[in-house]
Write a protein that holds these residues in place. Structure first.
Motif, PDB file in Angstrom:
ATOM      1  N   THR A 616       0.840  -1.210   0.000  1.00 60.10           N
ATOM      2  CA  THR A 616       0.000   0.000   0.000  1.00 60.10           C
ATOM      3  C   THR A 616       0.868   1.251   0.000  1.00 60.10           C
ATOM      4  O   THR A 616       0.579   2.226  -0.721  1.00 60.10           O
ATOM      5  CB  THR A 616      -0.916   0.004   1.239  1.00 60.10           C
ATOM      6  N   LEU A 617       1.933   1.254   0.802  1.00 63.49           N
ATOM      7  CA  LEU A 617       2.840   2.399   0.849  1.00 63.49           C
ATOM      8  C   LEU A 617       3.496   2.618  -0.507  1.00 63.49           C
ATOM      9  O   LEU A 617       3.581   3.757  -0.989  1.00 63.49           O
ATOM     10  CB  LEU A 617       3.899   2.165   1.923  1.00 63.49           C
ATOM     11  N   GLN A 618       3.947   1.551  -1.129  1.00 61.31           N
ATOM     12  CA  GLN A 618       4.614   1.694  -2.424  1.00 61.31           C
ATOM     13  C   GLN A 618       3.660   2.243  -3.483  1.00 61.31           C
ATOM     14  O   GLN A 618       4.044   3.084  -4.302  1.00 61.31           O
ATOM     15  CB  GLN A 618       5.181   0.346  -2.863  1.00 61.31           C
ATOM     16  N   SER A 619       2.401   1.789  -3.437  1.00 60.63           N
ATOM     17  CA  SER A 619       1.404   2.313  -4.382  1.00 60.63           C
ATOM     18  C   SER A 619       1.154   3.798  -4.152  1.00 60.63           C
ATOM     19  O   SER A 619       1.036   4.582  -5.104  1.00 60.63           O
ATOM     20  CB  SER A 619       0.089   1.542  -4.248  1.00 60.63           C
ATOM     21  N   LEU A 694       3.021  10.489   7.045  1.00 59.70           N
ATOM     22  CA  LEU A 694       2.212   9.298   7.313  1.00 59.70           C
ATOM     23  C   LEU A 694       1.376   9.558   8.563  1.00 59.70           C
ATOM     24  O   LEU A 694       1.724   9.173   9.678  1.00 59.70           O
ATOM     25  CB  LEU A 694       3.107   8.068   7.501  1.00 59.70           C
ATOM     26  N   HIS A 695       0.289  10.254   8.342  1.00 58.56           N
ATOM     27  CA  HIS A 695      -0.568  10.690   9.444  1.00 58.56           C
ATOM     28  C   HIS A 695      -1.094   9.491  10.214  1.00 58.56           C
ATOM     29  O   HIS A 695      -1.600   8.523   9.636  1.00 58.56           O
ATOM     30  CB  HIS A 695      -1.732  11.511   8.886  1.00 58.56           C
ATOM     31  N   ARG A 696      -0.980   9.559  11.541  1.00 58.79           N
ATOM     32  CA  ARG A 696      -1.381   8.424  12.386  1.00 58.79           C
ATOM     33  C   ARG A 696      -2.844   8.069  12.206  1.00 58.79           C
ATOM     34  O   ARG A 696      -3.226   6.894  12.268  1.00 58.79           O
ATOM     35  CB  ARG A 696      -1.114   8.779  13.853  1.00 58.79           C
ATOM     36  N   ASP A 697      -3.703   9.068  11.974  1.00 58.20           N
ATOM     37  CA  ASP A 697      -5.138   8.828  11.887  1.00 58.20           C
ATOM     38  C   ASP A 697      -5.617   8.493  10.481  1.00 58.20           C
ATOM     39  O   ASP A 697      -6.812   8.319  10.260  1.00 58.20           O
ATOM     40  CB  ASP A 697      -5.906  10.050  12.413  1.00 58.20           C
ATOM     41  N   ASP A 698      -4.705   8.444   9.522  1.00 62.14           N
ATOM     42  CA  ASP A 698      -5.070   8.088   8.155  1.00 62.14           C
ATOM     43  C   ASP A 698      -5.101   6.566   8.041  1.00 62.14           C
ATOM     44  O   ASP A 698      -4.061   5.908   8.182  1.00 62.14           O
ATOM     45  CB  ASP A 698      -4.046   8.669   7.178  1.00 62.14           C
ATOM     46  N   PRO A 699      -6.277   5.961   7.804  1.00 60.28           N
ATOM     47  CA  PRO A 699      -6.337   4.491   7.767  1.00 60.28           C
ATOM     48  C   PRO A 699      -5.451   3.887   6.690  1.00 60.28           C
ATOM     49  O   PRO A 699      -5.051   2.722   6.787  1.00 60.28           O
ATOM     50  CB  PRO A 699      -7.825   4.212   7.496  1.00 60.28           C
ATOM     51  N   GLY A 700      -5.112   4.666   5.664  1.00 59.74           N
ATOM     52  CA  GLY A 700      -4.246   4.152   4.622  1.00 59.74           C
ATOM     53  C   GLY A 700      -2.813   3.959   5.071  1.00 59.74           C
ATOM     54  O   GLY A 700      -2.070   3.174   4.472  1.00 59.74           O
ATOM     55  N   PHE A 701      -2.404   4.691   6.138  1.00 59.94           N
ATOM     56  CA  PHE A 701      -1.022   4.616   6.598  1.00 59.94           C
ATOM     57  C   PHE A 701      -0.883   4.124   8.037  1.00 59.94           C
ATOM     58  O   PHE A 701       0.239   3.957   8.520  1.00 59.94           O
ATOM     59  CB  PHE A 701      -0.363   6.005   6.496  1.00 59.94           C
ATOM     60  N   ALA A 702      -1.992   3.896   8.715  1.00 60.86           N
ATOM     61  CA  ALA A 702      -1.934   3.550  10.137  1.00 60.86           C
ATOM     62  C   ALA A 702      -1.126   2.283  10.394  1.00 60.86           C
ATOM     63  O   ALA A 702      -0.458   2.156  11.417  1.00 60.86           O
ATOM     64  CB  ALA A 702      -3.346   3.399  10.703  1.00 60.86           C
ATOM     65  N   GLY A 703      -1.183   1.328   9.466  1.00 54.83           N
ATOM     66  CA  GLY A 703      -0.488   0.066   9.684  1.00 54.83           C
ATOM     67  C   GLY A 703       0.937   0.027   9.166  1.00 54.83           C
ATOM     68  O   GLY A 703       1.636  -0.985   9.352  1.00 54.83           O
TER      69      GLY A 703
END
Length: 815
Positions: A616-619, A694-703
């Motif tokens: 997901t991060l790479q995308s 990489l915002h902590r509350d962004d579900p796209g980056f939380a993990g």
């Protein structure tokens, strides 16, 4: 012998409880067994330990694992799990079948046998569970009028075996008032329904006064008789008899067909939906035979949508146990269509058995469970079934006679009761108990530290090396699971047993942890600091019992171990009898006590692994960094209170802001610490086009983990953090910004004290001249040599060996 039946719902209206607990308990009671019934909320060990056998009915939950373990290992009770459905099917119950499968596998050592109603269900569960638990087939008992009468008595007396708290709830005046109001409300709803039906009939009559269809005439009679029966129950015996005769014969000698069952689920084509499979057959039948179809279930919505509009007479009746029995007995045939899939193939024959017990023939789809009845029912031939049972009285009588014999031999209380008696005598082999290594996940950060330990221990046990096999018992605090639900699947995938601690208090969770059953207790961060109070108490309890305890070094700068300041002084205590450290204890600060250093054992550190979020991060980087600029990662850490004195945070933020503006051809990705997030509060940095936070509350980056970001980066800049160790283990150049801090633990890594230091580091990283010598020297000095997993396993083996009872020494006497 005393038997406890545990179910999520102990109401006789629930088929799983009625068929798989209540009816078997009646058969066992006739053989002198005492039975008690507990809902899951009352399934406490202090209640269940009083029973010789405990049977969990269609109840699969991590919460019950600890109870099963105590019943089996501490109190030597027999434990059975009764399953009436294919609960491990991937699509079962909101697609949670796979989770149920791994839960059952984790409970396998404590379950004597699984009980199922059909041979097909036994086969699929055996394959799903890898034959890890014996599975016994005991079919559902055929329901009869005698059983229903006995159930009615049960509904009055069932409070006797309840817990005292449940008894008080049942007799409390408020509870009785609520029950009375509920009953009144139900009667009012039924009365309104009857009145509405009457209004609809009157409206139809007004539109066609001379040609009132026969079906409306019949509905009017049914509405009246049904309404009278439900609302008042004041009709005389003679009127009831007339009503029953009317239902048997139907209008003008017409026939009555019936379908009954659950309303259905979204996971499978089931319930009322299955009638659509034979809709065309029923429509053709209506052209030659006058019949009415009665649909009896708990909800009418599917009936109104799918069946009522069809061109034949039908009506819906609300299901009740007694009402269903009467309606089936008054019908000419029971219809049991079923889609052929791997879930439905496992279903019980109980509905067909009920119909046959009522003297009503059965037309059904082919099911494996109907095989014993194949000579007395019609399967997969709806036209032939209608012709046989609606038009051939002699054939109907012959089939019902055969059915009575089969039911008596295979599905009666005596027949099924014998199988339950055999089960009570089943003895499962009890292998010698292996040592138990309990691993306690208390904080979210424990996942990265302890999960590799679990994997290493389970792998060693599977290989069976050195003869030191052990059971790995993983205990997970509910708060960790809620923060990262994936961890349940990750732990179970290792092959370890898993328990969830779900109590509301530390005291309750400490009791549920049950450290006394462990041979060795392994924890993550453990200190006397407030965030670690539960794990610290668990270690103290284990120490008191003489159980070896191990804590793992959580970070390069671990308070109470390798890091001390005005807040984290030497008063911070670590109670573990062994502390597994990254490297040589000689590198610890001078403020570490000699007692602390003596308990430290260097084992190294597992290299960080990437997670499923890397893709997901790479995308995201491909979309936000379309120019494919080189990526530099920036990290911050947690203990930022120490940065207040020298203006550290202000300097670091200003330097990063300047760096981003200077290097326009670099893409900077900033990862705040989940608990600190002070870089996240500087909006000026994140407005740059070449920056991603990489915002902590962004579900796209939380993990996204540090390892994920480092793997996607050319180099890293960090505050004093264990991320520096991650970078070295992933072979990434790293600079630690110190400002005025002394950071001996991070030497010989590159230390930055000014903006110029940071700029020079980025320049070298971009042109490829960044030296990896510092990275290599740091790894060799800070991390213990050898394979980390082997180091840890060897130390645990040593502890387990020390706990083995020593054989008695032979004494030699000379004459």
């Amino acid at each position: 012998m005393k038997i406890a039946w545990v179910s999520s719902d102990i109401s006789p209206n629930v088929a799983s409880f009625r068929y798989r607990a209540l009816y078997p308990s009646f058969a066992l009671a006739d053989n002198g067994f005492q039975n008690a019934y507990f809902s899951v909320r009352d399934a406490k060990i202090e209640h269940l330990k009083e029973y010789d056998v405990v049977i969990f009915v269609k109840t699969v939950s991590h919460v019950l694992t600890a109870i099963m373990r105590e019943l089996r290992e501490r109190y030597a009770r027999k434990v059975f799990l009764d399953l009436c459905d294919y609960v491990t099917h991937p699509r079962y119950g909101n697609s949670s079948g796979e989770l149920r499968r791994v839960i059952i596998l984790s409970q396998a050592p404590y379950i004597d046998a699984i009980v199922v109603p059909t041979e097909q269900l036994r086969k699929v569960l055996s394959a799903s569970l890898s034959d890890s638990i014996p599975i016994v087939v005991i079919p559902d008992q055929a329901e009869s009028s005698a059983l229903i009468e006995r159930t009615r008595v049960f509904s009055v007396k069932k409070i006797d075996p309840y817990s005292l708290a449940e008894l008080r709830r049942l007799v409390r005046p408020r509870a009785r008032l609520i029950a009375l109001k509920s009953k009144i409300g139900r009667l009012q709803r039924e009365a309104r329904g009857s009145f509405l039906s009457l209004r609809l009939l009157v409206a139809e009559l007004s539109r066609a006064p001379r040609s009132l269809p026969a079906r409306f005439h019949q509905r009017l009679r049914n509405s009246w008789t049904s309404g009278s029966r439900r609302v008042a129950s004041l009709a005389t015996a003679s009127r009831n008899k007339v009503g029953n005769q009317a239902r048997v014969s139907g209008l003008n000698g017409g026939k009555k067909l019936i379908w009954f069952g659950n309303s259905g689920s979204d996971s499978f084509q089931s319930g009322i939906q299955t009638l659509t499979l034979i809709a065309s057959d029923l429509i053709r039948l209506a052209q030659t035979v006058d019949f009415e179809l009665v649909v009896m279930s708990s909800r009418s919505d599917a009936y109104r949508t799918l069946i009522e509009p069809l061109p034949f007479r039908s009506r819906f009746e609300l299901w009740s146990q007694e009402g269903c029995f009467e309606a089936v007995r008054a019908s000419d045939a029971f219809l049991m269509p079923q889609i052929e899939d791997e879930f439905s193939e496992c279903k019980s024959a109980n509905r067909a058995l009920l119909a046959l017990s009522c003297g009503t023939p059965v037309i059904a789809s082919r099911l494996m469970s109907l095989e014993p009845l194949k000579d007395c029912i019609v399967t997969d031939d709806w036209e032939g079934g209608f012709r046989r049972y609606l038009l051939d009285e002699a054939a109907t009588k012959a089939d019902l006679e055969k059915a009575r014999s089969i039911i008596e031999n295979e599905f009666s209380a005596e027949a099924t009761g014998r199988k339950w008696l055999e089960l009570m005598g089943l003895e499962k082999s009890r292998p010698a108990k292996s040592p138990q290594v309990t691993i306690f996940f208390h904080l979210l950060q424990d996942i990265h530290v302890l999960l590799p330990v679990v994997t290493a221990l389970v792998a060693r046990a599977a290989e069976g090396k050195n003869g030191n096999s052990c059971d790995v018992d993983v205990v997970l605090l509910k708060s960790v699971y809620l923060q990262q639900p994936d961890i349940v699947q990750e732990i179970v995938n290792t092959g370890a047993r898993l328990r969830l601690l779900t109590e509301d208090t530390d005291e309750g969770n400490l009791r549920a942890l049950d450290v006394k059953s462990a041979s060795v207790l392994i924890v993550g961060a453990e200190t006397s600091l407030r965030p670690h109070r539960l794990v610290h108490a668990a270690v103290l309890k284990a120490n008191e019992l003489g159980i070896p305890t191990i804590s793992m070094q959580h970070g390069l700068e671990a308070p109470g171990l390798s890091y001390f300041d005005d807040r984290h002084t030497s008063d911070v205590k670590i109670a573990s009898s062994s502390i597994f450290t990254y490297g040589d204890p000689a590198r610890l600060p001078k403020r570490a006590s000699s007692d602390l250093v003596r308990r430290c054992i260097p084992v190294g550190r597992f290299a960080p692994s990437t997670s499923r979020h890397l893709a997901t991060l790479q995308s995201s980087l491909e979309l936000m960094n379309p120019r494919r600029l080189p990526v530099i990662a920036i990290f911050e850490n947690l203990h930022w209170h120490r940065y207040e004195a020298d203006g550290y945070r202000g300097h670091f933020s200003a330097n990063i802001e300047r760096l981003v503006d200077t290097f326009k051809d670099v893409f900077f990705v900033i990862k705040p610490h989940p608990a600190g997030v002070w870089l996240q509060k500087n909006p000026r940095i994140t407005t740059r086009a070449n920056t991603l936070l990489l915002h902590r509350d962004d579900p796209g980056f939380a993990g996204v983990t540090a390892a994920d970001l480092l793997s996607a980066s050319l180099a890293a800049i960090t505050t004093p953090s264990t991320v520096a160790v991650d970078a070295t283990q992933l072979c990434r150049p790293v600079l630690v910004f110190a400002n005025t801090l002394e950071l001996p633990l991070f030497e010989p890594l590159e230390i930055g004290r000014s903006y110029e230091d940071i700029e020079a580091f980025v320049t070298r990283a971009l042109d490829g001249s960044a030296t990896m010598d510092a990275v290599s020297r740091f790894k060799s000095s800070a991390l213990a040599a050898g394979n980390v997993a082997s180091n840890i396993v060897c130390e645990i083996d040593r502890l387990l060996e020390d706990r083995k009872p020593k054989p008695p020494q032979n004494e030699h006497f000379s004459e």
